[in-house]
Motif scaffolding. Structure first.
Motif, PDB file in Angstrom:
ATOM      1  N   TRP A 295      24.721  34.596  44.664  1.00 44.88           N
ATOM      2  CA  TRP A 295      24.674  35.867  45.393  1.00 44.88           C
ATOM      3  C   TRP A 295      25.715  35.887  46.506  1.00 44.88           C
ATOM      4  O   TRP A 295      26.375  36.901  46.734  1.00 44.88           O
ATOM      5  CB  TRP A 295      23.283  36.089  45.998  1.00 44.88           C
ATOM      6  N   CYS A 296      25.871  34.759  47.211  1.00 41.76           N
ATOM      7  CA  CYS A 296      26.842  34.672  48.301  1.00 41.76           C
ATOM      8  C   CYS A 296      28.260  34.913  47.767  1.00 41.76           C
ATOM      9  O   CYS A 296      29.056  35.634  48.370  1.00 41.76           O
ATOM     10  CB  CYS A 296      26.747  33.310  48.981  1.00 41.76           C
ATOM     11  N   ALA A 297      28.565  34.290  46.609  1.00 44.60           N
ATOM     12  CA  ALA A 297      29.881  34.500  45.996  1.00 44.60           C
ATOM     13  C   ALA A 297      30.056  35.966  45.613  1.00 44.60           C
ATOM     14  O   ALA A 297      31.139  36.544  45.791  1.00 44.60           O
ATOM     15  CB  ALA A 297      30.028  33.608  44.769  1.00 44.60           C
ATOM     16  N   TYR A 298      28.982  36.570  45.124  1.00 44.79           N
ATOM     17  CA  TYR A 298      29.040  37.980  44.748  1.00 44.79           C
ATOM     18  C   TYR A 298      29.260  38.853  45.972  1.00 44.79           C
ATOM     19  O   TYR A 298      30.013  39.827  45.923  1.00 44.79           O
ATOM     20  CB  TYR A 298      27.733  38.357  44.049  1.00 44.79           C
ATOM     21  N   PHE A 299      28.619  38.512  47.082  1.00 45.50           N
ATOM     22  CA  PHE A 299      28.772  39.280  48.316  1.00 45.50           C
ATOM     23  C   PHE A 299      30.223  39.289  48.786  1.00 45.50           C
ATOM     24  O   PHE A 299      30.730  40.312  49.248  1.00 45.50           O
ATOM     25  CB  PHE A 299      27.890  38.694  49.414  1.00 45.50           C
ATOM     26  N   PHE A 300      30.902  38.157  48.674  1.00 48.30           N
ATOM     27  CA  PHE A 300      32.281  38.042  49.158  1.00 48.30           C
ATOM     28  C   PHE A 300      33.317  38.367  48.077  1.00 48.30           C
ATOM     29  O   PHE A 300      34.482  38.016  48.212  1.00 48.30           O
ATOM     30  CB  PHE A 300      32.536  36.633  49.700  1.00 48.30           C
ATOM     31  N   ARG A 301      32.894  39.049  47.039  1.00 48.32           N
ATOM     32  CA  ARG A 301      33.832  39.393  45.965  1.00 48.32           C
ATOM     33  C   ARG A 301      34.934  40.301  46.504  1.00 48.32           C
ATOM     34  O   ARG A 301      34.724  41.070  47.441  1.00 48.32           O
ATOM     35  CB  ARG A 301      33.098  40.065  44.802  1.00 48.32           C
ATOM     36  N   ASP A 302      36.090  40.208  45.873  1.00 50.88           N
ATOM     37  CA  ASP A 302      37.262  40.966  46.326  1.00 50.88           C
ATOM     38  C   ASP A 302      38.028  41.487  45.109  1.00 50.88           C
ATOM     39  O   ASP A 302      39.102  40.994  44.777  1.00 50.88           O
ATOM     40  CB  ASP A 302      38.150  40.067  47.187  1.00 50.88           C
ATOM     41  N   PRO A 303      37.475  42.488  44.424  1.00 50.19           N
ATOM     42  CA  PRO A 303      38.121  42.992  43.204  1.00 50.19           C
ATOM     43  C   PRO A 303      39.370  43.810  43.490  1.00 50.19           C
ATOM     44  O   PRO A 303      39.564  44.327  44.588  1.00 50.19           O
ATOM     45  CB  PRO A 303      37.024  43.877  42.594  1.00 50.19           C
TER      46      PRO A 303
ATOM     47  N   ILE B  88      34.055  34.042  37.404  1.00 55.72           N
ATOM     48  CA  ILE B  88      32.872  34.850  37.683  1.00 55.72           C
ATOM     49  C   ILE B  88      33.263  36.143  38.372  1.00 55.72           C
ATOM     50  O   ILE B  88      33.033  37.229  37.878  1.00 55.72           O
ATOM     51  CB  ILE B  88      31.851  34.066  38.537  1.00 55.72           C
ATOM     52  N   VAL B  89      33.861  36.031  39.549  1.00 58.06           N
ATOM     53  CA  VAL B  89      34.257  37.219  40.308  1.00 58.06           C
ATOM     54  C   VAL B  89      35.303  36.792  41.332  1.00 58.06           C
ATOM     55  O   VAL B  89      35.226  35.687  41.867  1.00 58.06           O
ATOM     56  CB  VAL B  89      33.028  37.841  41.010  1.00 58.06           C
ATOM     57  N   PRO B  90      36.315  37.621  41.589  1.00 56.94           N
ATOM     58  CA  PRO B  90      37.268  37.259  42.649  1.00 56.94           C
ATOM     59  C   PRO B  90      36.542  37.148  43.984  1.00 56.94           C
ATOM     60  O   PRO B  90      35.810  38.049  44.377  1.00 56.94           O
ATOM     61  CB  PRO B  90      38.255  38.437  42.646  1.00 56.94           C
ATOM     62  N   VAL B  91      36.724  36.044  44.683  1.00 53.58           N
ATOM     63  CA  VAL B  91      36.063  35.805  45.961  1.00 53.58           C
ATOM     64  C   VAL B  91      37.118  35.725  47.054  1.00 53.58           C
ATOM     65  O   VAL B  91      38.115  35.014  46.929  1.00 53.58           O
ATOM     66  CB  VAL B  91      35.243  34.492  45.935  1.00 53.58           C
ATOM     67  N   HIS B  92      36.897  36.467  48.134  1.00 53.93           N
ATOM     68  CA  HIS B  92      37.831  36.413  49.253  1.00 53.93           C
ATOM     69  C   HIS B  92      37.695  35.072  49.965  1.00 53.93           C
ATOM     70  O   HIS B  92      36.592  34.512  50.066  1.00 53.93           O
ATOM     71  CB  HIS B  92      37.572  37.554  50.227  1.00 53.93           C
ATOM     72  N   LYS B  93      38.794  34.552  50.492  1.00 55.59           N
ATOM     73  CA  LYS B  93      38.779  33.239  51.133  1.00 55.59           C
ATOM     74  C   LYS B  93      37.835  33.178  52.323  1.00 55.59           C
ATOM     75  O   LYS B  93      37.366  32.087  52.691  1.00 55.59           O
ATOM     76  CB  LYS B  93      40.189  32.837  51.564  1.00 55.59           C
ATOM     77  N   GLU B  94      37.531  34.318  52.956  1.00 52.50           N
ATOM     78  CA  GLU B  94      36.581  34.337  54.065  1.00 52.50           C
ATOM     79  C   GLU B  94      35.206  33.851  53.620  1.00 52.50           C
ATOM     80  O   GLU B  94      34.409  33.378  54.434  1.00 52.50           O
ATOM     81  CB  GLU B  94      36.451  35.762  54.625  1.00 52.50           C
TER      82      GLU B  94
END
Length: 232
Positions: free
Chosen positions: A49-57, A11-17
């Motif tokens: 949305w939460c996963a999208y918020f923490f995305r890390d492209p 879906i989207v790269p997510v930062h571990k935070e």
């Protein structure tokens, strides 16, 4: 493959935070869905949305020591001469300050605007005013990072806002850092200020959309030919 690996890879790269928050949203969705089925789908949307918020492209960062790169995704909300916060130790003279405001839909991973060496980091407790207000620079909770560059010391300030309640900074004093390198994150909506010494000329306009690690906010001197971009 876990839920988090699926989100990160498809879906989207997510930062571990963001992993604990995505997990909490998903568990809450299951519990609410058990109580009332339609709530599960609402919770699932909030989880995405939460996963999208923490995305890390990944970003392509221009590699030129004369360029100041945006440390945040968002809207350029201020370009003016201001005295930097006292805790930065940058003196009492006015410096060029460029502010980038992040809303809850922007990527919140912060990136270093210039290459250099971190001299000190100062965390200051404060209020949680609207981060778009000018006085938020002096009154809000914030974390200031001072970086020694080839053009002098610059200040990079992470400022909490109405919604943000957690500023994260991963770097340490005396650590070398590259332009575009990830150095922190703010949850959930806030602002980044960059204080620049004499010689810096703005290269953005008020209201312009900035992309962390890619958009050139300011420049020292004139470009000397093609600029090479580095993926980060």
């Amino acid at each position: 493959m876990s839920l988090f690996d699926t989100i990160r890879n498809t879906i989207v790269p997510v930062h571990k935070e963001g992993y604990p928050f995505v997990a909490a949203f998903f568990v809450a969705s299951l519990v609410l869905g058990w109580l009332f089925k339609p709530l599960f789908w609402i919770g699932l949307i909030l989880t995405l949305w939460c996963a999208y918020f923490f995305r890390d492209p990944e970003r392509m960062t221009p590699q030129d020591d004369d360029l100041v790169i945006s440390p945040a995704d968002g809207r350029v909300s201020s370009i003016q001469k201001m005295v930097p916060p006292a805790e930065l130790g940058l003196g009492s003279d006015e410096m060029l300050r460029i502010s980038v405001f992040m809303n809850v839909f922007n990527c919140h991973v912060n990136r270093m605007p210039m290459r250099g060496r971190i001299t000190h980091i100062t965390y200051t407790e404060g209020s949680f005013l609207n981060a778009e207000l000018d006085k938020a620079s002096q009154e809000n909770e914030r974390n200031g990072v001072v970086v020694e560059t080839s053009h002098g010391d610059i200040g990079v300030v992470q400022i909490a806002g109405l919604v943000a309640r957690r500023i994260v900074c991963w770097v340490h004093p005396d650590e070398p850092i590259e332009a575009g390198e990830r150095f922190g994150l703010i949850r959930f909506g806030s602002r980044l200020d960059v204080f620049l010494p004499a010689g810096a000329q703005p290269r953005v306009s008020l209201g312009q959309t900035a992309i962390a690690g890619e958009t050139v906010l300011a420049e020292f001197g004139a470009l000397k030919g093609p600029v090479i971009a580095k993926r980060s």
